[in-house]
Design a protein around this motif. Structure first.
Motif, mmCIF file in Angstrom:
data_model
loop_
_atom_site.group_PDB
_atom_site.id
_atom_site.type_symbol
_atom_site.label_atom_id
_atom_site.label_comp_id
_atom_site.label_asym_id
_atom_site.label_seq_id
_atom_site.Cartn_x
_atom_site.Cartn_y
_atom_site.Cartn_z
ATOM 1 N N THR A 84 22.936 39.199 30.902
ATOM 2 C CA THR A 84 23.674 38.017 30.447
ATOM 3 C C THR A 84 24.715 38.386 29.403
ATOM 4 O O THR A 84 25.831 37.849 29.402
ATOM 5 C CB THR A 84 22.714 36.965 29.870
ATOM 6 O OG1 THR A 84 21.620 36.765 30.772
ATOM 7 C CG2 THR A 84 23.431 35.640 29.661
ATOM 8 N N ILE A 125 27.769 39.629 31.134
ATOM 9 C CA ILE A 125 28.557 38.536 31.707
ATOM 10 C C ILE A 125 29.329 37.804 30.607
ATOM 11 O O ILE A 125 30.535 37.544 30.746
ATOM 12 C CB ILE A 125 27.642 37.558 32.470
ATOM 13 C CG1 ILE A 125 27.077 38.236 33.722
ATOM 14 C CG2 ILE A 125 28.413 36.296 32.868
ATOM 15 C CD1 ILE A 125 26.014 37.426 34.428
ATOM 16 N N MET A 149 20.601 41.891 36.939
ATOM 17 C CA MET A 149 21.989 41.433 36.919
ATOM 18 C C MET A 149 22.264 40.505 38.105
ATOM 19 O O MET A 149 22.927 39.467 37.956
ATOM 20 C CB MET A 149 22.958 42.619 36.931
ATOM 21 C CG MET A 149 24.423 42.206 37.062
ATOM 22 S SD MET A 149 24.978 41.022 35.799
ATOM 23 C CE MET A 149 25.490 42.134 34.502
ATOM 24 N N ARG A 150 21.764 40.837 39.260
ATOM 25 C CA ARG A 150 21.975 39.965 40.427
ATOM 26 C C ARG A 150 21.301 38.612 40.229
ATOM 27 O O ARG A 150 21.886 37.559 40.543
ATOM 28 C CB ARG A 150 21.451 40.652 41.690
ATOM 29 C CG ARG A 150 22.267 41.860 42.105
ATOM 30 C CD ARG A 150 21.773 42.461 43.419
ATOM 31 N NE ARG A 150 22.589 43.605 43.799
ATOM 32 C CZ ARG A 150 22.320 44.865 43.448
ATOM 33 N NH1 ARG A 150 21.238 45.130 42.710
ATOM 34 N NH2 ARG A 150 23.115 45.846 43.831
ATOM 35 N N THR A 179 23.237 36.673 37.441
ATOM 36 C CA THR A 179 24.546 36.234 37.918
ATOM 37 C C THR A 179 24.419 35.011 38.808
ATOM 38 O O THR A 179 25.183 34.040 38.684
ATOM 39 C CB THR A 179 25.258 37.359 38.682
ATOM 40 O OG1 THR A 179 25.438 38.483 37.817
ATOM 41 C CG2 THR A 179 26.613 36.908 39.198
ATOM 42 N N TYR A 226 35.646 40.375 38.259
ATOM 43 C CA TYR A 226 34.823 40.973 39.317
ATOM 44 C C TYR A 226 34.638 42.474 39.112
ATOM 45 O O TYR A 226 33.505 42.981 39.203
ATOM 46 C CB TYR A 226 35.435 40.716 40.696
ATOM 47 C CG TYR A 226 34.658 41.415 41.799
ATOM 48 C CD1 TYR A 226 33.382 40.961 42.157
ATOM 49 C CD2 TYR A 226 35.173 42.543 42.429
ATOM 50 C CE1 TYR A 226 32.653 41.606 43.145
ATOM 51 C CE2 TYR A 226 34.446 43.196 43.414
ATOM 52 C CZ TYR A 226 33.194 42.716 43.765
ATOM 53 O OH TYR A 226 32.461 43.369 44.733
ATOM 54 N N TRP A 262 32.365 43.271 36.195
ATOM 55 C CA TRP A 262 31.001 42.860 36.571
ATOM 56 C C TRP A 262 30.382 43.908 37.487
ATOM 57 O O TRP A 262 29.245 44.344 37.291
ATOM 58 C CB TRP A 262 31.031 41.508 37.265
ATOM 59 C CG TRP A 262 29.706 41.093 37.845
ATOM 60 C CD1 TRP A 262 28.675 40.488 37.185
ATOM 61 C CD2 TRP A 262 29.255 41.284 39.203
ATOM 62 N NE1 TRP A 262 27.610 40.283 38.043
ATOM 63 C CE2 TRP A 262 27.938 40.760 39.283
ATOM 64 C CE3 TRP A 262 29.832 41.830 40.338
ATOM 65 C CZ2 TRP A 262 27.195 40.779 40.466
ATOM 66 C CZ3 TRP A 262 29.092 41.855 41.525
ATOM 67 C CH2 TRP A 262 27.794 41.328 41.565
#
Length: 272
Positions: free
Chosen positions: A125, A128, A186-187, A190, A235, A238
């Motif tokens: 997080t 992000i 992370m997946r 997200t 993108y 990330w």
């Protein structure tokens, strides 16, 4: 290690906030309002996660990270407090924070789970939010027309998110967290983050009677999907998170340092 400064922002959040405070733009206002609605519960989770992770470290490693983690906690606690004040204005406008309710329900599933899971979710997080923050600092026009105090609130928050971008990541590595689970978290994070921010933005627009207006969606497209839109530009950074040799400090944070250097009149230093 990163030298983190805890700052007290010198702005007044007692005065009311306009319904479309972000330059009169309904979508930009709804989007930033949605992000703010996630912060109090999110920042508290990050604080709890690093505290839990620190307890699981051997004493020598704990001592080495103690100063940075203390600074991280101080910054996040300040973010939590100020956005709670901001969100109180949204509540008085009749907005309902469904994101916080969903997030709190999901976070309960982590109770009793390995501390590395807490820290992995926090590191993901934080990455992000850091790349969101860098985009905001590159595109200050996303807050064009907002009151100076609110521009300061968001740019300060963005700068500190960039500044402490590696704390949870380094703690996860110190805890011996696996690369496989770093990517998996992370997946997961997200997916939840994007679904939540869009759902809350739509709810905010609906509450304001702006959901079905073409101007709202033109603004949304420009903010998120245009040539320099947020989701298009973040993108690559990330995706970089999934490379085995990734570290948050590989990404440029000069804009955050510059903003903090140029706006010392907007805050006082509490500690390091």
């Amino acid at each position: 290690m990163t030298d983190l400064t805890v700052r007290r922002l010198l702005i007044d959040l007692d005065a009311p906030i306009a319904r479309h405070w972000n330059g009169g733009d309904a979508f930009r206002t709804a989007w930033f309002n949605a992000l703010s609605m996630s912060f109090p519960v999110g920042e508290q989770f990050f604080i709890d996660a690093v505290k839990l992770g620190m307890k699981a470290l051997p004493e020598a490693q704990r001592e080495a990270m103690a100063t940075e983690v203390q600074g991280f906690i101080g910054q996040e606690a300040t973010h939590r407090r100020l956005h709670a004040l901001f969100n109180a204005h949204l509540e008085r406008q009749g907005h309902f924070n469904a994101w916080a309710v969903r997030a709190a329900r999901r976070l309960k599933r982590l109770e009793g789970v390995d501390p590395r899971a807490w820290v992995a979710a926090t590191a993901a997080t934080e990455h992000i939010t850091a790349i969101f923050a860098e985009w905001t600092l590159r595109h200050p026009d996303c807050l064009a027309g907002a009151e100076p105090r609110l521009q300061t609130l968001w740019m300060w928050h963005a700068s500190e998110e960039s500044e402490h971008r590696s704390t949870a990541f380094d703690l996860y590595r110190a805890l011996g967290g696996s690369e496989l689970w770093r990517g998996r978290f992370m997946r997961i994070v997200t997916t939840h983050f994007l679904l939540d921010v869009f759902r809350q933005t739509l709810r905010n627009l609906w509450h304001d009677g702006e959901l079905f207006k073409a101007r709202s969606w033109r603004s949304g497209w420009q903010l998120l999907f245009a040539r320099e839109g947020l989701l298009r530009e973040i993108y690559r950074p990330w995706k970089a998170y999934f490379t085995p040799d990734f570290h948050p400090r590989q990404q440029d944070d000069s804009l955050s340092a510059r903003w903090l250097d140029q706006h010392t009149q907007d805050y006082s230093v509490v500690g390091r």
